[in-house]
Scaffold this motif. Sequence first.
Motif, PDB file in Angstrom:
ATOM      1  N   SER A   1      39.875  98.146   2.659  1.00  0.00           N
ATOM      2  CA  SER A   1      39.933  96.631   2.981  1.00  0.00           C
ATOM      3  C   SER A   1      39.255  96.099   1.678  1.00  0.00           C
ATOM      4  O   SER A   1      39.579  94.891   1.448  1.00  0.00           O
ATOM      5  N   ILE A   2      37.817  96.508   1.565  1.00  0.00           N
ATOM      6  CA  ILE A   2      36.993  95.781   0.559  1.00  0.00           C
ATOM      7  C   ILE A   2      37.690  95.863  -0.871  1.00  0.00           C
ATOM      8  O   ILE A   2      37.432  94.808  -1.899  1.00  0.00           O
ATOM      9  N   SER A   3      38.245  97.185  -1.128  1.00  0.00           N
ATOM     10  CA  SER A   3      38.746  97.286  -2.443  1.00  0.00           C
ATOM     11  C   SER A   3      40.084  96.297  -2.745  1.00  0.00           C
ATOM     12  O   SER A   3      40.220  95.989  -4.061  1.00  0.00           O
ATOM     13  N   THR A   4      40.868  96.114  -1.749  1.00  0.00           N
ATOM     14  CA  THR A   4      41.950  95.324  -1.951  1.00  0.00           C
ATOM     15  C   THR A   4      41.851  93.635  -1.764  1.00  0.00           C
ATOM     16  O   THR A   4      42.302  92.915  -2.301  1.00  0.00           O
ATOM     17  N   SER A   5      41.039  93.516  -0.743  1.00  0.00           N
ATOM     18  CA  SER A   5      40.623  91.974  -0.418  1.00  0.00           C
ATOM     19  C   SER A   5      39.434  91.295  -0.782  1.00  0.00           C
ATOM     20  O   SER A   5      39.231  90.359  -0.842  1.00  0.00           O
ATOM     21  N   GLY A   6      38.557  92.506  -1.110  1.00  0.00           N
ATOM     22  CA  GLY A   6      37.113  92.071  -1.745  1.00  0.00           C
ATOM     23  C   GLY A   6      36.115  91.630  -0.435  1.00  0.00           C
ATOM     24  O   GLY A   6      36.788  91.676   0.624  1.00  0.00           O
ATOM     25  N   ILE A   7      34.784  91.317  -0.612  1.00  0.00           N
ATOM     26  CA  ILE A   7      34.059  91.149   0.633  1.00  0.00           C
ATOM     27  C   ILE A   7      34.246  89.582   0.796  1.00  0.00           C
ATOM     28  O   ILE A   7      33.738  88.596   0.231  1.00  0.00           O
ATOM     29  N   VAL A   8      35.059  89.390   2.009  1.00  0.00           N
ATOM     30  CA  VAL A   8      35.193  87.916   2.383  1.00  0.00           C
ATOM     31  C   VAL A   8      34.063  87.238   3.022  1.00  0.00           C
ATOM     32  O   VAL A   8      33.674  86.347   2.570  1.00  0.00           O
ATOM     33  N   GLU A   9      33.044  88.021   3.905  1.00  0.00           N
ATOM     34  CA  GLU A   9      32.278  87.475   4.490  1.00  0.00           C
ATOM     35  C   GLU A   9      30.955  87.664   3.630  1.00  0.00           C
ATOM     36  O   GLU A   9      30.381  88.745   3.178  1.00  0.00           O
ATOM     37  N   PRO A  10      29.890  86.579   3.421  1.00  0.00           N
ATOM     38  CA  PRO A  10      28.966  86.655   2.425  1.00  0.00           C
ATOM     39  C   PRO A  10      27.721  87.702   3.034  1.00  0.00           C
ATOM     40  O   PRO A  10      27.616  87.566   4.444  1.00  0.00           O
ATOM     41  N   ILE A  11      27.156  88.278   2.424  1.00  0.00           N
ATOM     42  CA  ILE A  11      25.772  89.054   2.578  1.00  0.00           C
ATOM     43  C   ILE A  11      24.874  88.344   3.180  1.00  0.00           C
ATOM     44  O   ILE A  11      24.351  87.530   2.457  1.00  0.00           O
ATOM     45  N   VAL A  12      24.285  88.208   4.410  1.00  0.00           N
ATOM     46  CA  VAL A  12      23.059  87.466   4.707  1.00  0.00           C
ATOM     47  C   VAL A  12      21.794  88.332   4.517  1.00  0.00           C
ATOM     48  O   VAL A  12      21.637  89.394   4.853  1.00  0.00           O
ATOM     49  N   VAL A  13      20.703  87.855   3.618  1.00  0.00           N
ATOM     50  CA  VAL A  13      19.649  88.278   3.312  1.00  0.00           C
ATOM     51  C   VAL A  13      18.462  87.346   3.729  1.00  0.00           C
ATOM     52  O   VAL A  13      18.707  86.172   3.740  1.00  0.00           O
ATOM     53  N   THR A  14      17.166  87.903   3.822  1.00  0.00           N
ATOM     54  CA  THR A  14      15.889  87.138   3.885  1.00  0.00           C
ATOM     55  C   THR A  14      15.599  86.535   2.419  1.00  0.00           C
ATOM     56  O   THR A  14      16.191  86.787   1.325  1.00  0.00           O
ATOM     57  N   GLN A  15      14.529  85.524   2.207  1.00  0.00           N
ATOM     58  CA  GLN A  15      14.119  85.232   1.257  1.00  0.00           C
ATOM     59  C   GLN A  15      13.642  86.241   0.255  1.00  0.00           C
ATOM     60  O   GLN A  15      13.324  85.984  -1.025  1.00  0.00           O
ATOM     61  N   ASP A  16      13.121  87.270   0.776  1.00  0.00           N
ATOM     62  CA  ASP A  16      12.846  88.387   0.078  1.00  0.00           C
ATOM     63  C   ASP A  16      13.860  89.391  -0.338  1.00  0.00           C
ATOM     64  O   ASP A  16      13.706  90.587  -0.344  1.00  0.00           O
ATOM     65  N   MET A  17      15.210  89.189  -0.045  1.00  0.00           N
ATOM     66  CA  MET A  17      16.260  90.217  -0.487  1.00  0.00           C
ATOM     67  C   MET A  17      16.475  91.021   0.389  1.00  0.00           C
ATOM     68  O   MET A  17      16.678  92.068  -0.053  1.00  0.00           O
ATOM     69  N   VAL A  18      15.754  91.070   1.588  1.00  0.00           N
ATOM     70  CA  VAL A  18      16.026  92.096   2.612  1.00  0.00           C
ATOM     71  C   VAL A  18      17.435  91.875   3.229  1.00  0.00           C
ATOM     72  O   VAL A  18      17.659  90.640   4.110  1.00  0.00           O
ATOM     73  N   ILE A  19      18.224  93.034   3.305  1.00  0.00           N
ATOM     74  CA  ILE A  19      19.813  92.895   4.118  1.00  0.00           C
ATOM     75  C   ILE A  19      19.567  92.479   5.481  1.00  0.00           C
ATOM     76  O   ILE A  19      18.752  93.449   6.380  1.00  0.00           O
ATOM     77  N   VAL A  20      20.036  91.611   6.083  1.00  0.00           N
ATOM     78  CA  VAL A  20      20.033  91.153   7.654  1.00  0.00           C
ATOM     79  C   VAL A  20      21.269  91.577   8.090  1.00  0.00           C
ATOM     80  O   VAL A  20      21.324  92.169   9.050  1.00  0.00           O
ATOM     81  N   SER A  21      22.530  90.997   7.370  1.00  0.00           N
ATOM     82  CA  SER A  21      23.809  91.615   7.781  1.00  0.00           C
ATOM     83  C   SER A  21      24.650  91.861   6.483  1.00  0.00           C
ATOM     84  O   SER A  21      24.809  91.093   5.735  1.00  0.00           O
ATOM     85  N   GLY A  22      25.255  93.112   6.523  1.00  0.00           N
ATOM     86  CA  GLY A  22      26.148  93.390   5.484  1.00  0.00           C
ATOM     87  C   GLY A  22      25.692  94.875   4.964  1.00  0.00           C
ATOM     88  O   GLY A  22      25.959  95.394   3.751  1.00  0.00           O
TER      89      GLY A  22
END
Length: 349
Positions: free
Chosen positions: A33-54
């Motif tokens: 799905s990502i290969s054909t449609s890309g990442i539709v929903e942005p990745i949520v990160v903290t101000q320190d670039m720690v991944i929250v969602s994704g």
Amino acid sequence: MQQININELKPHPRNNELFDDMTGDAWNAFKESISTSGIVEPIVVTQDMVIVSGHQRIRAAKELGLSTIMVDIRKYENDDKVLKDLIETNIRQRGIGNPNPVKLGRCIKELERIYGVREGSAGKSEPKLSDGNIFNQSDIAEMIGISVDTLNNYKKLTELIPELEDLVDTGILAPTTALALVKYMSPSEQEEFVKSMDITKKITKGQVQQYIDKIKQLENDNSKVKELETQISELKTEKNILERKVKLNQEESDKYNKLKSDIEFLTKQKTDLGRQIDSATELAGLTVRLQKLLETELAPIKFKRCIEELDSSDVCVGNLTDIINRIDDWSDEMKKILNNNNDYVIDVQ
């Protein structure tokens, strides 16, 4: 939102503790799905670039060779705010059927802690978050899409020992079977169960029930043993009390016998002393009486000398009484003679 080098992003330190990576067909379909449609929903990160969602999107992007990715950088007041979003967004995106049941139980417990829900409380609690949200177990269960009973069952699975958690992960032990184990077994009993089973094969609910029945029987037997131990302890206590009473009675008996013996001894001494006093008193009276007789002008000189020379050892109540009586008789006879004939001469030799 902005485009960020994918290598600048850091996974949340507790993500693997709370969520499994996608695997198998589901993972392959997700990557396609990502290969054909890309990442539709942005990745949520903290101000320190720690991944929250994704985390799974970043993982797929790296496997697909993407170098940059669109992110939504958010500012968080504290770690609990970050953890709350991590859990809630992952649960919403993955759905209830995907998460590891043990790890879902950990997520539920963390949400209850963050929202201030008291253990076993159906009522609402004071909010711990600054947004003022007040949650209870029903709210959290509704958020996840399960009943309150199921929610509590998931929480119960967090009490499994690590070995049983692994069996749940590998599918050897079904979550419902694991739940039966954790409800009836202590950690040490869970360890014994793992040792007794062939963990290379799927463990059935029937096998678990047999083991649980065995534990229950042992618990019943153990309760009988404890009851007997309690009875023995009570009897020992009663025995100790009786022994103390017997000891006290013996001590009292010994005191009584000693007092009785002392009284008898002192009574005998008193009686003997009384006799001595009576004898001495009688002797003293007789001595005075004899002294008066000896002082009379009727006593011949030779009789006085006889009495004076009498050895003190011979003077006792018996012979002294005899002497005095003889003197009395003699004195009476002398008086009669003197009265009848003043010229009568008496010779006591």
